[in-house]
Design a protein around this motif. Structure first.
Motif, PDB file in Angstrom:
ATOM      1  N   ARG A  61       1.086  -1.499   0.053  1.00 18.47           N
ATOM      2  CA  ARG A  61       0.146   0.059  -0.389  1.00 18.47           C
ATOM      3  C   ARG A  61       0.914   1.651   0.059  1.00 18.47           C
ATOM      4  O   ARG A  61       1.929   0.746   0.696  1.00 18.47           O
ATOM      5  CB  ARG A  61      -1.238   0.001   1.024  1.00 18.47           C
ATOM      6  N   GLY A  62       0.020   2.451  -0.470  1.00 23.07           N
ATOM      7  CA  GLY A  62       0.734   3.512  -0.824  1.00 23.07           C
ATOM      8  C   GLY A  62       1.284   4.168  -2.198  1.00 23.07           C
ATOM      9  O   GLY A  62       1.270   3.691  -2.749  1.00 23.07           O
ATOM     10  N   GLU A  63       1.442   5.222  -2.043  1.00 24.62           N
ATOM     11  CA  GLU A  63       1.557   6.019  -3.351  1.00 24.62           C
ATOM     12  C   GLU A  63       2.187   5.376  -4.688  1.00 24.62           C
ATOM     13  O   GLU A  63       2.531   5.835  -5.706  1.00 24.62           O
ATOM     14  CB  GLU A  63       1.564   7.579  -3.313  1.00 24.62           C
ATOM     15  N   ALA A  64       4.077   4.750  -3.873  1.00 23.18           N
ATOM     16  CA  ALA A  64       5.089   4.625  -4.480  1.00 23.18           C
ATOM     17  C   ALA A  64       4.161   2.478  -4.878  1.00 23.18           C
ATOM     18  O   ALA A  64       5.546   2.306  -5.757  1.00 23.18           O
ATOM     19  CB  ALA A  64       6.176   4.518  -3.462  1.00 23.18           C
ATOM     20  N   ALA A  65       3.321   2.369  -4.554  1.00 22.99           N
ATOM     21  CA  ALA A  65       3.163   0.549  -4.270  1.00 22.99           C
ATOM     22  C   ALA A  65       2.920   0.315  -5.800  1.00 22.99           C
ATOM     23  O   ALA A  65       3.720  -0.561  -5.996  1.00 22.99           O
ATOM     24  CB  ALA A  65       2.080   0.319  -3.604  1.00 22.99           C
ATOM     25  N   ASP A 123      12.377   2.174   2.021  1.00 18.99           N
ATOM     26  CA  ASP A 123      13.372   2.571   1.252  1.00 18.99           C
ATOM     27  C   ASP A 123      12.863   4.257   1.237  1.00 18.99           C
ATOM     28  O   ASP A 123      14.180   5.082   0.930  1.00 18.99           O
ATOM     29  CB  ASP A 123      13.648   2.789  -0.426  1.00 18.99           C
ATOM     30  N   GLY A 124      11.883   4.429   1.813  1.00 15.50           N
ATOM     31  CA  GLY A 124      11.784   5.907   2.557  1.00 15.50           C
ATOM     32  C   GLY A 124      10.716   6.425   1.616  1.00 15.50           C
ATOM     33  O   GLY A 124      10.377   7.649   1.940  1.00 15.50           O
ATOM     34  N   ARG A 125      10.078   5.676   0.653  1.00 13.89           N
ATOM     35  CA  ARG A 125       8.851   5.741  -0.357  1.00 13.89           C
ATOM     36  C   ARG A 125       7.929   5.223   0.039  1.00 13.89           C
ATOM     37  O   ARG A 125       8.069   4.737   1.120  1.00 13.89           O
ATOM     38  CB  ARG A 125       9.197   5.441  -2.072  1.00 13.89           C
ATOM     39  N   ALA A 126       6.602   6.100  -0.493  1.00 17.80           N
ATOM     40  CA  ALA A 126       5.362   5.234   0.057  1.00 17.80           C
ATOM     41  C   ALA A 126       5.303   4.073   0.114  1.00 17.80           C
ATOM     42  O   ALA A 126       3.712   3.957  -1.059  1.00 17.80           O
ATOM     43  CB  ALA A 126       4.144   6.586   0.311  1.00 17.80           C
ATOM     44  N   ASN A 127       5.599   3.220   0.423  1.00 16.92           N
ATOM     45  CA  ASN A 127       5.145   2.238   0.015  1.00 16.92           C
ATOM     46  C   ASN A 127       5.232   1.129   0.893  1.00 16.92           C
ATOM     47  O   ASN A 127       6.310   1.251   1.674  1.00 16.92           O
ATOM     48  CB  ASN A 127       6.345   1.201  -1.635  1.00 16.92           C
ATOM     49  N   TYR A 128       4.473  -0.012   1.926  1.00 19.33           N
ATOM     50  CA  TYR A 128       4.264  -0.675   2.756  1.00 19.33           C
ATOM     51  C   TYR A 128       4.168  -1.518   2.401  1.00 19.33           C
ATOM     52  O   TYR A 128       2.787  -1.909   1.996  1.00 19.33           O
ATOM     53  CB  TYR A 128       3.558   0.413   3.901  1.00 19.33           C
ATOM     54  N   LEU A 129       4.954  -2.722   2.797  1.00 17.57           N
ATOM     55  CA  LEU A 129       4.059  -3.814   3.470  1.00 17.57           C
ATOM     56  C   LEU A 129       2.853  -4.042   4.363  1.00 17.57           C
ATOM     57  O   LEU A 129       2.680  -4.050   5.017  1.00 17.57           O
ATOM     58  CB  LEU A 129       5.538  -4.636   3.373  1.00 17.57           C
ATOM     59  N   LEU A 130       2.393  -5.198   3.535  1.00 21.97           N
ATOM     60  CA  LEU A 130       0.809  -5.681   4.124  1.00 21.97           C
ATOM     61  C   LEU A 130       0.432  -7.007   4.322  1.00 21.97           C
ATOM     62  O   LEU A 130       0.431  -7.636   3.618  1.00 21.97           O
ATOM     63  CB  LEU A 130      -0.507  -4.966   3.739  1.00 21.97           C
TER      64      LEU A 130
END
Length: 225
Positions: A61-65, A123-130
């Motif tokens: 999830r996230g804008e960079a996903a 890595d600092g980007r908006a990409n989060y593991l769920l």
């Protein structure tokens, strides 16, 4: 081939319901290959239920996903509530503008998806593991009567005209929250159903009850094309 008495490092939340079934190895886990029925392939084509809960799945999830997954070689659906089958037999479900759910493939025993979860690093980007392996159970309802079975349990129209291949619904069935994806296996109609892991026993029973009208039965993966 193994039996139910064998020990695996992970077990499905429905493990106790598969008494007497033949089990095969799926990585470090088990999966039902057959219940010993005379023609489980015919049952699968008509109305059958399978337990995919030990097959890998993970979310992002996230804008960079989207850019992250694209760089990892995934084809992504164009809009929320859509799904795309991947070349390796896996699936990508787009649950919202910036959330994706990846379902593993039987062809590699889910190893690609397990690797994605192991290798992800923030890595600092908006990409989060769920992580979804321990949060959701995964059931597969196959056969020509799948949408009619779901009509007994769910208020959303999951018929072929309203809910074609690649469609995803986030709704309720039998009064619990579910994610449903229409993802056929070749010519075999298949509805993939994910629910809260703690509700897996209840939903399994509710589906089997709704399937009785169509002579539905649980089957193993040997029944699939």
């Amino acid at each position: 081939m193994t039996t139910q008495a064998e020990h695996f490092s992970e077990r499905s939340p429905l493990h106790s319901l598969h008494s007497g079934a033949r089990l095969g190895k799926l990585g470090d886990c088990s999966i039902v290959t057959s219940y010993g029925g005379s023609d489980e392939a015919a049952t699968a084509a008509r109305c059958a239920l399978l337990d995919f809960s030990n097959l890998a799945r993970v979310g992002f999830r996230g804008e960079a996903a989207a850019s992250y997954l694209g760089a990892r070689g995934y084809e992504l659906p164009d809009a929320p509530n859509q799904a795309l089958s991947q070349n390796d037999g896996g699936q990508v479900l787009r649950l919202s503008q910036n959330e994706y759910l990846l379902l593993g493939s039987l062809l590699d025993a889910g190893s690609r998806i397990r690797q994605e979860e192991r290798e992800w690093q923030y890595d600092g980007r908006a990409n989060y593991l769920l992580p979804r392996q321990d949060s959701h159970a995964w059931l597969l309802l196959s056969g020509q009567y799948g949408s009619q079975v779901m009509a007994k349990l769910c208020g959303v129209d999951l018929g072929a005209e309203a809910f074609g291949p690649g469609s995803v619904a986030q709704t309720s069935a039998a009064r619990i929250n579910v994610i449903v994806a229409n993802l056929p296996l070749g010519e075999l109609p298949c509805l993939h159903i994910l629910c809260d892991r703690a509700s897996a026993h209840y939903l399994w029973g509710a589906l089997l009850d709704a399937m009785q009208e169509f002579d539905g039965q649980p089957v193993g993966i040997d029944a699939l094309p």
